[in-house]
Write an enzyme that holds these catalytic residues in place. Structure first.
Site, PDB file in Angstrom:
ATOM      1  CG  HIS A 136      -1.978   1.002   1.228  1.00 40.76           C
ATOM      2  ND1 HIS A 136      -3.111   0.886   0.454  1.00 40.76           N
ATOM      3  CD2 HIS A 136      -2.100   2.173   1.896  1.00 40.76           C
ATOM      4  CE1 HIS A 136      -3.885   1.944   0.657  1.00 40.76           C
ATOM      5  NE2 HIS A 136      -3.292   2.739   1.515  1.00 40.76           N
TER       6      HIS A 136
ATOM      7  CG  HIS B 173     -10.866   3.248   1.588  1.00 46.68           C
ATOM      8  ND1 HIS B 173     -11.489   3.566   2.760  1.00 46.68           N
ATOM      9  CD2 HIS B 173      -9.535   3.310   1.856  1.00 46.68           C
ATOM     10  CE1 HIS B 173     -10.592   3.824   3.701  1.00 46.68           C
ATOM     11  NE2 HIS B 173      -9.393   3.678   3.174  1.00 46.68           N
TER      12      HIS B 173
ATOM     13  CG  ASP C  81      -3.205   5.205 -13.097  1.00 48.92           C
ATOM     14  OD1 ASP C  81      -2.568   6.272 -13.090  1.00 48.92           O
ATOM     15  OD2 ASP C  81      -2.779   4.153 -12.579  1.00 48.92           O
TER      16      ASP C  81
END
Lengths: 781, 255
Positions: free
Chosen positions: A69, A119, A535
């Site tokens: 992440h 998310h 994107d």
């Protein structure tokens, strides 16, 4: 939530991990017990570099910072393939958000800040909170660039929501409610979005979010300590730190397991849009204070990795180290463990790097003028540390140093080299027209009622589309949302978000190219000039060579299409490990946002037909390729090719449509996408119904005989293109402007009868509208 | 001299800027007054309470804000005959403060704009028509008869509710200044998108100097955001729903 947290099972007496003393198996076991996603080789490299046993705080810090992440370790090398520079790029993808040049007004250059995030995992586990904090996070990314937040958008991919699929239905509803609850309360209009339903998202929905801000280009605040920023004060602003969101970054970087979903709930943050509303307005006040004093500062959102991740990145980006005192952090609970304070991802927090001379005044704005401590329990602005010349990252807790590492080692790039398997070659084009025994009539109604085609109004009417009063075209009234963000100026921007999972399943590279093409086409259809892209790469596991191969193909597709159209990416996000517990990945889901510019908003074009006696033209070509179309999925057609993108022709078409729009020759326009040409025409007729007027009909008298493909391809194929309405008085000028462009053909006229007439068929607009308008009403009542 | 209008901001308000901008474009000297500046409110000629979620709609929409120190000045001003307009959350606050319909005591509401019949937030275009005589509410007095005003309903709690007898009284005695209408001007109750009693979109008080209106006229108020924008018109000129704000400013100028 303290020592009983499932992520923390150690007694406080053992506060470091004796990496050197453990064999691989024992090390893995200990790391698992601590809830660390770090690999054994990563743990060893940390211990070697530190030349000692790393503390727990350090391990959780590296766990967050080196997670997929934060570090993009599987994708960073690929992302270098994307074009990121161009004439309208004010700031490329290096900070919390990118910036594109909108235009000048009264001598000032204005930029649009744009950020794009996902998310996905949080929204699957706790849909309402996950989706709400998705909006909350992306809004901070835009705010911290010194911008006023002006719009959000949300591309959504839900599972199959047929009756009886209560879990998938509840997730879809929870996500929509979460987006509405957060966006409506902070007063940022929801300008665009799209939505697909597909069984391959049953265990892993996609919730992407885009946010836009307005900033004067001379007043951008960067996500780094300024060059002269040694000893700048780190001022933490916002909600009191609690135990929510501990392990969030790592959680987003592993595949979801249904058994673990319950225990992962603690990794999801808790939204507070009410507090955010006040923090946004207080921050706008701070922006003007800094401008008045001519003070350069750094400002960054607290996202993945919490206080540690944000302070480390803010300082290292400016070439500094950092010292942070965890005891000075405003907390919601006593006795929080230092690693929870350091890397927990409590929402609604931001971090300033400010020169000492202004800190008291900034604190006063947040704490007194905007009374944060009264708005939410113990919310405030508080000094927590400073930027240092020493290139170390140091954390103190209870007076002791609990973390002390070289800052570049913590924030520097970690990269994994992974095996890649190229995707299966997609099917080839058919030479013959499609043979189908079903009638056009029967298929038309079925396609209009298909979940990927039917009206989205039952969903987006939950969202405030017009707060702030600057929305020119809200969702549903044109192919892209349009907003005029500057008072007293005719400058406007258009936004569209796109990505078709039906193509993603067939051809990962072309899915990416079509996502780019469709987002650009939608912006062009409202008369706006495309100026830039963002994107979000939503894929499966990079540890699976085949799934990783889809990501590689997707990046190549995004790069190629953007270069072809002459556009750059200024922001983006990668979301991996999306799939079912059995390892089955989601369809390749590159999702692209395109921002367009209108120098005069009076040239924007909406979708509803405007008058009787107009001429309808199709700008585009039809191909014998139904791959990824709704028709193919209804007829279960395998082996259909995905339409090719004939770039030279399309670029010329877009140039023409923009010229026609700016000359005021287009009364309405609508692109051909999900469901094909007939759906496009029907929706243009429905537009009048939404405005409470009698629908305008269409006679496709010019349709027969021109199409290079068969009836079904022509009616329901999804090769792209744009249908435009030209008033009878403008036909001559329009055709003159089209000149030698062969792919502009008249296909019909608008008529007073409320019918869509084609050959021997004549559909009542009201009947078509019934099929189209209702399917989502039962899901989103 | 231009009338001085305060646009009030509570914690959670979110529509203050466009409300201020439209008042300015309609000829008022309008300023945003923040909750930390409540003491300055006494110097203003009129008050506008814009939309949002003041105090997070805790308890009920508008309930906490009605007890905010800023409302002391608004209540005092309204009782002295100053004009007060509340839009959306601002309307909810005026009902909670007892200023509209004003049939009970201060801060003892007799009616409420409460949860929509469908149970969630809605955002959609609506049309409004004044259904009382022009003289009934000074703020809406300058509107031509039968004019349809475009606006956006954007709320989760916009359904007028009160005791049935009281609702009939409000209807009979001209408290319901605006009702939801269709393009032909009909105002059947079923046209209210959230099931509001009597199709009510706005309430006034007995004196007619207070207007609590649920939909947002300021979101369809310039040519650029107006549904029926005419080709060739100045996109930045006021139109559509701005007629209500103009009527408000006209009323102030006549004071």
């Amino acid at each position: 939530m303290l020592c009983s947290s499932s992520n923390f099972r150690r007694g406080p007496s053992l506060r470091d991990l004796k990496v050197a003393e453990l064999d691989d198996e024992a090390l893995r076991e200990q790391a698992d017990a601590l809830g660390l996603a770090l690999r054994v080789d990563e743990l060893r490299s940390i211990a070697q570099r530190l030349e000692r046993a790393p503390s727990f705080v350090e391990l959780y810090a590296f766990d967050a910072q080196w997670s997929e992440h934060c570090s993009y370790k599987s994708s960073r090398a690929l992302l270098g393939r994307l074009p990121t520079a161009g004439p309208d790029v004010v700031l490329g993808p290096a900070e919390d958000a990118g910036i594109l040049h909108l235009g000048e007004h009264e001598g000032e250059r204005y930029g649009i800040v744009i950020a794009h995030e996902s998310h996905n995992h949080p929204s699957q586990v706790v849909p309402f909170e996950g989706a709400a904090t998705g909006i909350g996070g992306i809004v901070r990314d835009v705010l911290c660039m010194g911008a006023e937040v002006v719009a959000v958008a949300d591309p959504l991919r839900f599972g199959s929501v047929d009756s009886g699929r209560e879990h998938q239905r509840a997730v879809a509803r929870g996500v929509v409610d979460g987006i509405a609850a957060y966006g409506n309360a902070i007063g940022v209009p929801n300008l665009a979005g799209d939505c697909y339903f597909d069984g391959d998202f049953d265990d892993n929905v996609l919730v992407n979010v885009v946010a836009l801000g307005l900033v004067k280009e001379s007043e951008v605040i960067h996500s780094r300590v300024p060059r002269h920023g040694e000893n700048f004060v780190l001022l933490l602003v916002g909600k009191a730190t609690d135990a929510s969101g501990f392990g969030g970054a790592s959680f987003s970087s592993v595949a979801l397991d249904a058994q673990e979903a319950q225990s992962n709930k603690g990794a999801v943050q808790v939204p507070d849009p009410f507090l955010k509303n006040v923090i946004m307005r207080a921050s706008y006040r701070v922006f003007s204070l800094l401008r008045e004093r001519g003070i350069e500062a750094g400002f960054k959102d607290l996202g993945a990795g919490g206080i540690m991740g944000c302070s480390a990145e803010l300082c290292s980006a400016g070439g500094f180290g950092a010292e942070v005192d965890l005891d000075s952090v405003n907390v919601a609970l006593d006795r929080l463990l230092p690693e929870v304070i350091a890397v927990g991802e409590t929402q609604e927090r931001l971090l300033w790097a400010l020169p000492e001379e202004i800190v008291d005044e900034v604190e006063r704005i947040y704490n007194e003028e905007f009374s944060l401590p009264q708005v939410a329990q113990n919310a405030r602005a508080v000094r927590i540390g400073r930027a240092t010349a020493a290139q170390r990252y140091q954390l103190r807790h209870l007076g002791e140093i609990v973390m002390d590492v070289p800052i570049d080692f913590l924030t520097g790039s970690v990269r994994d080299t992974l095996p890649v398997e190229a995707p299966t070659p997609p099917p080839m084009r058919r030479e013959q027209d499609l043979h189908c025994k079903r009638s056009l009539d029967d298929l038309f109604h079925q396609i209009l009622a298909h979940r990927d085609v039917c009206s989205r109004a039952p969903l987006y009417r939950h969202y405030d589309a017009v707060v702030r009063g600057r929305t020119v075209i809200p969702r549903g009234e044109a192919d892209a949302g349009v907003m005029a963000p500057i008072r007293g100026s005719r400058l406007a921007f258009a936004l569209s978000v796109d990505g078709n999972p039906r193509i993603g399943r067939l051809d990962p590279q072309r899915a990416a190219e079509h996502a780019v093409y469709e987002s650009i086409r939608n912006v062009v259809a409202v008369g706006a000039e495309p100026i830039g892209l963002t994107d979000c790469l939503n894929y499966g596991s990079p540890r699976d060579a085949r799934q990783y191969g889809e990501l590689v193909a997707g990046v190549d597709g995004l790069a190629r299409a953007a270069r072809d159209f002459g556009l750059a990416y200024v922001s983006g996000n990668v979301s991996l490990y999306n799939g079912a517990p059995n390892g089955h990945a989601i369809p390749a889901s590159p999702i692209v946002a395109c921002l367009g510019r209108l120098t005069d908003l009076s040239h924007c074009v909406t979708l509803p037909l405007k008058e009787i006696g107009s001429h309808l033209y199709l700008v585009g070509e039809t191909q014998r390729a139904l791959g990824g179309s709704v028709l193919a999925s209804i007829l279960a057609l395998a082996d259909e090719a995905v339409p090719e993108i004939d770039i030279e022709r399309i670029v010329a078409e877009h140039r023409f449509v923009l010229a026609a729009a700016s000359n005021g020759l287009l009364r309405s326009a609508h692109d051909i996408s999900d469901g094909g040409l007939f759906v496009t025409l029907a929706e243009m007729s429905f537009g009048a119904l939404a405005d409470r007027r009698a629908p305008i009909g269409i006679d496709l008298d010019g349709y027969a005989g021109w199409s290079a493909a068969g009836r079904f391809e022509s009616a329901f194929g999804e090769s792209g293109g744009i249908v435009v309405e030209v008033a009878d008085r403008d036909v001559e000028r329009f055709e003159e402007l089209a000149g030698a462009l062969e792919s502009v053909r008249e296909i019909g006229t608008t008529i007073a009868e409320p019918l869509l007439a084609f050959e021997d068929e004549a559909w009542e607009i009201a009947d078509l509208h019934r099929s189209w308008s209702r399917p989502l009403e039962e899901l989103f009542p | 001299m231009k009338a001085r209008v305060a646009v009030l901001v509570f914690p959670g308000t979110n529509s203050e800027e466009e409300t201020r901008d439209l008042l300015v474009d309609c000829g008022a000297d309008a300023r945003i007054v923040h909750w930390s500046e409540a003491a300055s409110l006494v110097y203003y000629d009129a008050f506008v309470l814009p939309g949002g979620f003041a105090y997070e709609d805790r308890i009920r929409a508008g309930a906490i804000a009605a007890h905010d120190a800023m409302l002391d000045a608004v209540i005092e001003g309204a009782q002295a005959g100053k004009y007060v307009m509340g839009i959306c959350n601002g309307a909810q606050i005026l009902l909670e403060a007892g200023l509209a319909p004003g049939t009970g005591e201060i801060r003892r509401p007799t009616a409420a704009f409460t949860h929509n019949a469908q149970g969630h937030f809605i955002c959609e275009r609506v049309l409004l028509r004044r259904t009382v005589p022009a003289t009934r509410c000074a703020i809406a007095a300058a509107l031509p008869e039968n004019l349809l005003i475009p606006a956006w309903a954007a709320h989760a709690q916009g359904r007028l509710a009160a005791a049935p007898a009281h609702l009939d009284e409000l209807d009979r005695d001209g408290y319901i200044v605006f009702r939801y209408a269709d393009a032909a001007g009909a105002t059947d109750a079923h046209l209210a998108p959230q099931g509001s009693a009597h199709g009510a979109a706005a309430l006034t008080n007995r004196e007619g100097n207070v207007l609590a209106i649920m939909p947002h006229p300021e979101r369809d108020a310039w040519n650029f955001n107006h549904l029926d924008r005419r080709e060739g018109s100045d996109p930045l000129a006021p139109s559509g729903g701005s007629v209500l704000f103009k009527s408000f400013v006209t009323a102030l100028e006549r004071l």
